[in-house]
Design a protein around this motif. Structure first.
Motif, PDB file in Angstrom:
ATOM      1  N   ALA A 127      55.031  32.496  53.700  1.00 42.31           N
ATOM      2  CA  ALA A 127      55.848  31.540  54.466  1.00 42.31           C
ATOM      3  C   ALA A 127      55.643  30.114  53.980  1.00 42.31           C
ATOM      4  O   ALA A 127      56.572  29.316  53.947  1.00 42.31           O
ATOM      5  CB  ALA A 127      55.516  31.652  55.952  1.00 42.31           C
ATOM      6  N   ILE A 128      54.409  29.786  53.589  1.00 43.65           N
ATOM      7  CA  ILE A 128      54.133  28.398  53.185  1.00 43.65           C
ATOM      8  C   ILE A 128      54.151  28.224  51.668  1.00 43.65           C
ATOM      9  O   ILE A 128      53.780  27.172  51.145  1.00 43.65           O
ATOM     10  CB  ILE A 128      52.778  27.895  53.767  1.00 43.65           C
ATOM     11  N   GLY A 129      54.570  29.278  50.955  1.00 44.15           N
ATOM     12  CA  GLY A 129      54.689  29.160  49.489  1.00 44.15           C
ATOM     13  C   GLY A 129      53.349  29.063  48.790  1.00 44.15           C
ATOM     14  O   GLY A 129      53.190  28.320  47.824  1.00 44.15           O
ATOM     15  N   GLU A 130      52.347  29.770  49.297  1.00 40.36           N
ATOM     16  CA  GLU A 130      50.991  29.672  48.740  1.00 40.36           C
ATOM     17  C   GLU A 130      50.572  30.922  47.978  1.00 40.36           C
ATOM     18  O   GLU A 130      49.400  31.292  47.948  1.00 40.36           O
ATOM     19  CB  GLU A 130      49.997  29.389  49.878  1.00 40.36           C
ATOM     20  N   GLY A 131      51.523  31.598  47.354  1.00 42.14           N
ATOM     21  CA  GLY A 131      51.151  32.738  46.512  1.00 42.14           C
ATOM     22  C   GLY A 131      50.736  33.941  47.334  1.00 42.14           C
ATOM     23  O   GLY A 131      51.317  34.215  48.378  1.00 42.14           O
ATOM     24  N   ASP A 132      49.720  34.651  46.853  1.00 43.28           N
ATOM     25  CA  ASP A 132      49.293  35.849  47.578  1.00 43.28           C
ATOM     26  C   ASP A 132      47.781  35.882  47.762  1.00 43.28           C
ATOM     27  O   ASP A 132      47.052  35.051  47.227  1.00 43.28           O
ATOM     28  CB  ASP A 132      49.815  37.129  46.906  1.00 43.28           C
ATOM     29  N   ILE A 133      47.342  36.857  48.507  1.00 42.69           N
ATOM     30  CA  ILE A 133      45.938  36.957  48.909  1.00 42.69           C
ATOM     31  C   ILE A 133      44.998  37.045  47.703  1.00 42.69           C
ATOM     32  O   ILE A 133      43.912  36.470  47.695  1.00 42.69           O
ATOM     33  CB  ILE A 133      45.784  38.177  49.871  1.00 42.69           C
ATOM     34  N   GLY A 134      45.462  37.724  46.631  1.00 38.79           N
ATOM     35  CA  GLY A 134      44.644  37.884  45.427  1.00 38.79           C
ATOM     36  C   GLY A 134      44.365  36.556  44.731  1.00 38.79           C
ATOM     37  O   GLY A 134      43.331  36.368  44.106  1.00 38.79           O
ATOM     38  N   GLU A 135      45.316  35.599  44.863  1.00 32.38           N
ATOM     39  CA  GLU A 135      45.113  34.290  44.243  1.00 32.38           C
ATOM     40  C   GLU A 135      44.050  33.489  44.985  1.00 32.38           C
ATOM     41  O   GLU A 135      43.385  32.646  44.409  1.00 32.38           O
ATOM     42  CB  GLU A 135      46.423  33.490  44.267  1.00 32.38           C
ATOM     43  N   HIS A 136      43.946  33.740  46.271  1.00 31.40           N
ATOM     44  CA  HIS A 136      42.982  32.970  47.070  1.00 31.40           C
ATOM     45  C   HIS A 136      41.623  33.643  47.146  1.00 31.40           C
ATOM     46  O   HIS A 136      40.604  32.988  47.266  1.00 31.40           O
ATOM     47  CB  HIS A 136      43.537  32.754  48.488  1.00 31.40           C
ATOM     48  N   PHE A 137      41.635  34.980  47.127  1.00 28.26           N
ATOM     49  CA  PHE A 137      40.375  35.736  47.267  1.00 28.26           C
ATOM     50  C   PHE A 137      40.372  36.855  46.228  1.00 28.26           C
ATOM     51  O   PHE A 137      40.781  37.983  46.524  1.00 28.26           O
ATOM     52  CB  PHE A 137      40.255  36.344  48.669  1.00 28.26           C
ATOM     53  N   SER A 138      39.936  36.532  45.028  1.00 26.66           N
ATOM     54  CA  SER A 138      40.000  37.515  43.935  1.00 26.66           C
ATOM     55  C   SER A 138      39.073  38.707  44.195  1.00 26.66           C
ATOM     56  O   SER A 138      37.943  38.540  44.660  1.00 26.66           O
ATOM     57  CB  SER A 138      39.597  36.827  42.633  1.00 26.66           C
ATOM     58  N   ASP A 139      39.588  39.906  43.882  1.00 24.39           N
ATOM     59  CA  ASP A 139      38.712  41.077  44.053  1.00 24.39           C
ATOM     60  C   ASP A 139      37.703  41.188  42.894  1.00 24.39           C
ATOM     61  O   ASP A 139      36.898  42.100  42.841  1.00 24.39           O
ATOM     62  CB  ASP A 139      39.524  42.371  44.245  1.00 24.39           C
ATOM     63  N   LYS A 140      37.779  40.224  41.966  1.00 21.50           N
ATOM     64  CA  LYS A 140      36.763  40.151  40.893  1.00 21.50           C
ATOM     65  C   LYS A 140      35.571  39.312  41.374  1.00 21.50           C
ATOM     66  O   LYS A 140      34.529  39.283  40.740  1.00 21.50           O
ATOM     67  CB  LYS A 140      37.349  39.483  39.645  1.00 21.50           C
ATOM     68  N   ASP A 141      35.788  38.595  42.459  1.00 24.23           N
ATOM     69  CA  ASP A 141      34.753  37.680  42.942  1.00 24.23           C
ATOM     70  C   ASP A 141      33.813  38.413  43.898  1.00 24.23           C
ATOM     71  O   ASP A 141      34.241  38.892  44.946  1.00 24.23           O
ATOM     72  CB  ASP A 141      35.442  36.502  43.660  1.00 24.23           C
TER      73      ASP A 141
END
Ligand code: MG
Length: 384
Positions: free
Chosen positions: A277-291
């Protein structure tokens, strides 16, 4: 208001390209589907008394322009004054009585401020400018040493638009041809003519620095609409275990959902819906499953982070609707608790959240009971 007044606007976007470099000039950067200058032009299009819009561009930047409809394009000159002069030359005195001159990189100009300048010109002023009072303490310094503190009481930072009587500004531009005044009202000052100053608007900032551009992106992206809508979708497969977590609720089951975090598929979908909704990409961009930081993490962190980003932009949840799709476990007895817990996680009332559970009638991977999928749709309402 006299019936005879007719207004044209000149949007100044640059001269002959003396400052040309490889970067796209700020006025042509696309934000929220439109170039900055298009956002600016849009404001002037909305003022009914403005009958013509001229945009002054550097010839080198012509490639950016074909998409702007309804405006006349004029090439700028070597200096700002020459560029404005070229714009003024495109306004016919038979058709217009006044002009407004505005920077292309001030897309946040408000309609009331444009109207107020127009009203002042209608009331007989020849030159009207907008300014905001200087707030910071101003000091004059040389080689790192303060020489004096300037009394800021009567100091203003000047903005655009600046409004002028067309015949006078034409005459003055002719008279001062070849000079390079940074500001058109200066020509009136040189002549000892009155320049009226009215209260400007701090939101009407000029996009100059990288920081301004960052702020403009934020402001143009999210402050356009009263309501934003986003949707999210997620799937997690089952693996060995003894419970699943859905909307933060631990539900006993003979397997668990596989994932880097707690694999709360429902809240992942909701998090993605908010980010969408706010144009902030997706969950993977904010919380990488590599991290590794997010290994086994409780998904409430993702949800609350996404919602904080929305709140920073002035938005609150209007409503959220989550659908959880699986053959088992059976979810009907947990739906109420999931609704309460989701509302609590977001700090909103229960009435704004809806949880639905369904199956795929034994069709496909979900029908074979290989995992759980979830869809979410959210609407955010502007609160500021
Ligand atoms: Mg997920």
């Amino acid at each position: 208001m006299t019936n005879k007044s007719k207004f044209a606007a000149i949007i100044v976007c640059g001269g002959s390209g003396s400052r040309m470099n490889s970067l796209i000039p700020k006025q042509y950067i696309t934000i929220s589907g439109k170039m900055v200058v298009e956002h600016t032009i849009e404001k002037f299009v909305k003022i009914p008394s403005i009958g013509k819009i001229v945009i002054v561009i550097a010839k080198d930047n012509e490639k950016y322009i074909p998409n702007i409809s309804g405006v006349e394009v004029v090439y700028g000159g070597a200096t700002r004054q020459e560029s404005v002069s070229n714009g003024i030359d495109a306004i016919e005195e038979e058709d217009f009585t006044h002009i407004l001159i505005h920077d292309g990189v001030r897309p946040f100009i408000s309609l009331p401020l444009i109207e107020e300048i127009i009203n002042n010109l209608n009331n007989g002023e020849e030159a009207v400018i907008a300014g905001v009072k200087v707030i910071d303490t101003i000091k004059k310094a040389k080689k790192g040493n303060v020489e004096l503190t300037v009394n800021r009481e009567n100091l203003y930072s000047i903005q655009t638009p600046q409004g002028f009587k067309l015949s006078t500004i034409k005459e003055l531009h002719e008279k001062y041809k070849g000079k390079n005044y940074s500001d058109d009202s200066l020509l009136f000052e040189e002549e000892g003519r009155r320049v009226k100053i009215i209260e400007g608007d701090r939101d009407n900032y000029k996009i100059t620095t990288p920081e301004d551009l960052k702020n403009a992106k934020r402001d143009l992206m999210s402050k356009k609409c009263n309501i934003l809508i986003g949707q999210g979708f997620d799937v997690h497969a089952f693996e060995e275990g003894n419970h699943v977590i859905l909307c933060g609720i631990k539900i006993p089951y003979n397997r668990k959902l596989k994932g880097h975090s707690d694999a709360d598929v429902a809240w992942h979908a909701l998090t993605d819906a908010i980010l969408g909704a706010i144009g902030e990409g997706d969950i993977g961009e904010h919380f990488s499953d590599k991290d590794n930081k997010w290994k086994g993490a409780a998904s409430i962190q993702f949800l609350q982070h996404a919602y904080m980003l929305a709140e920073e932009r002035g938005y609150k949840i209007n409503n959220a609707d989550i659908t959880i799709i699986c053959e088992s476990p059976k979810l009907s007895q947990y739906k109420k608790e999931m609704k309460n817990f989701t509302a609590k996680a977001l700090g909103v009332s229960d009435s704004k959240i809806n949880i639905k559970a369904t199956t795929t009638e034994k069709l496909g991977y979900l029908g074979r009971n290989e995992g759980i999928a979830s869809q979410a749709i959210v609407s955010l309402a502007l609160t500021e």
